[in-house]
Design a protein around this motif. Structure first.
Motif, PDB file in Angstrom:
ATOM      1  N   ILE A   1       0.868  -1.180   0.000  1.00 60.53           N
ATOM      2  CA  ILE A   1       0.000   0.000   0.000  1.00 60.53           C
ATOM      3  C   ILE A   1       0.902   1.226   0.000  1.00 60.53           C
ATOM      4  CG2 ILE A   1      -1.855   1.233   1.167  1.00 60.53           C
ATOM      5  CD1 ILE A   1      -2.485  -1.496   2.596  1.00 60.53           C
ATOM      6  N   ASP A   2       0.841   1.974  -1.088  1.00 60.89           N
ATOM      7  CA  ASP A   2       1.686   3.152  -1.256  1.00 60.89           C
ATOM      8  C   ASP A   2       0.818   4.396  -1.198  1.00 60.89           C
ATOM      9  OD1 ASP A   2       3.770   4.887  -1.833  1.00 60.89           O
ATOM     10  OD2 ASP A   2       3.758   4.462  -3.972  1.00 60.89           O
ATOM     11  N   ASN A   3       0.825   5.072  -0.034  1.00 59.11           N
ATOM     12  CA  ASN A   3       0.003   6.267   0.168  1.00 59.11           C
ATOM     13  C   ASN A   3      -1.441   6.053  -0.272  1.00 59.11           C
ATOM     14  OD1 ASN A   3       1.783   8.205   1.430  1.00 59.11           O
ATOM     15  ND2 ASN A   3       2.968   8.047  -0.455  1.00 59.11           N
TER      16      ASN A   3
ATOM     17  N   LYS B   1      -2.720   3.700  -2.247  1.00 65.69           N
ATOM     18  CA  LYS B   1      -2.908   2.890  -3.461  1.00 65.69           C
ATOM     19  C   LYS B   1      -2.482   1.456  -3.165  1.00 65.69           C
ATOM     20  CE  LYS B   1      -0.466   5.831  -5.936  1.00 65.69           C
ATOM     21  NZ  LYS B   1       0.309   6.357  -7.071  1.00 65.69           N
ATOM     22  N   HIS B   2      -3.361   0.486  -3.473  1.00 66.29           N
ATOM     23  CA  HIS B   2      -3.112  -0.926  -3.175  1.00 66.29           C
ATOM     24  C   HIS B   2      -2.563  -1.662  -4.402  1.00 66.29           C
ATOM     25  CE1 HIS B   2      -5.640   0.101   0.196  1.00 66.29           C
ATOM     26  NE2 HIS B   2      -5.450  -1.087   0.729  1.00 66.29           N
ATOM     27  N   PHE B   3      -1.543  -2.475  -4.144  1.00 67.03           N
ATOM     28  CA  PHE B   3      -0.954  -3.341  -5.163  1.00 67.03           C
ATOM     29  C   PHE B   3      -0.858  -4.724  -4.538  1.00 67.03           C
ATOM     30  CE2 PHE B   3       0.505   0.945  -5.624  1.00 67.03           C
ATOM     31  CZ  PHE B   3       0.357   1.211  -6.974  1.00 67.03           C
TER      32      PHE B   3
ATOM     33  N   LEU C   1       4.826  -1.323  -9.953  1.00 72.00           N
ATOM     34  CA  LEU C   1       5.003  -0.138  -9.115  1.00 72.00           C
ATOM     35  C   LEU C   1       6.487   0.225  -9.017  1.00 72.00           C
ATOM     36  CD1 LEU C   1       4.077   1.977  -6.957  1.00 72.00           C
ATOM     37  CD2 LEU C   1       4.425   0.152  -5.280  1.00 72.00           C
TER      38      LEU C   1
ATOM     39  N   GLU D   1       7.495   3.668 -10.594  1.00 68.69           N
ATOM     40  CA  GLU D   1       7.501   4.770  -9.640  1.00 68.69           C
ATOM     41  C   GLU D   1       8.690   4.813  -8.691  1.00 68.69           C
ATOM     42  OE1 GLU D   1       3.750   5.660  -7.769  1.00 68.69           O
ATOM     43  OE2 GLU D   1       2.653   4.687  -9.403  1.00 68.69           O
TER      44      GLU D   1
END
Length: 111
Positions: free
Chosen positions: A36-38, A40-42, A51, A55
């Motif tokens: 979970i990046d800020n 956003k779920h991956f 990702l 990024e």
């Protein structure tokens, strides 16, 4: 902070990130791990790899932990700056790692 202070899978992730080594960053994550990046779920290696490719590596985002605390028997919170070619660098991040069976099952990153 000395890497010895970090649990093995977290130390492996941080060391691979310092080299911008995508395969190395994925290795300590379970195949179905959630990143979970800020907000956003991956989920899973394929999504997390994208990702990293899109990024993390292009902006050379390297996290350098300087604080660690255990929140529970399987949650470790690591804080520190990330440097790279992105606006505001360096920025201070909090990485919350959930561990199971010697691997990372979830990683949540917040600013």
């Amino acid at each position: 902070m000395n890497m010895v202070d970090l649990p093995k899978p977290i130390a492996a992730y941080v060391e691979a990130n310092a080299r911008l080594d995508i395969d190395g960053m994925l290795k300590p994550l379970l195949p179905d791990a959630v990143f979970i990046d800020n907000g956003k779920h991956f989920a899973g290696h394929a999504a997390i790899r994208r990702l990293f490719e899109e990024e993390v590596v292009p902006v050379k985002a390297i996290f350098t932990p300087d604080m660690v605390r255990e929140e529970s028997s399987n949650v470790v919170v690591v804080e520190g700056p990330a440097h790279g070619d992105f606006p505001g660098s360096p920025l201070r991040f909090t990485y919350s790692f959930k561990l199971a069976n010697g691997a990372i099952t979830m990683l949540e990153i917040t600013v």
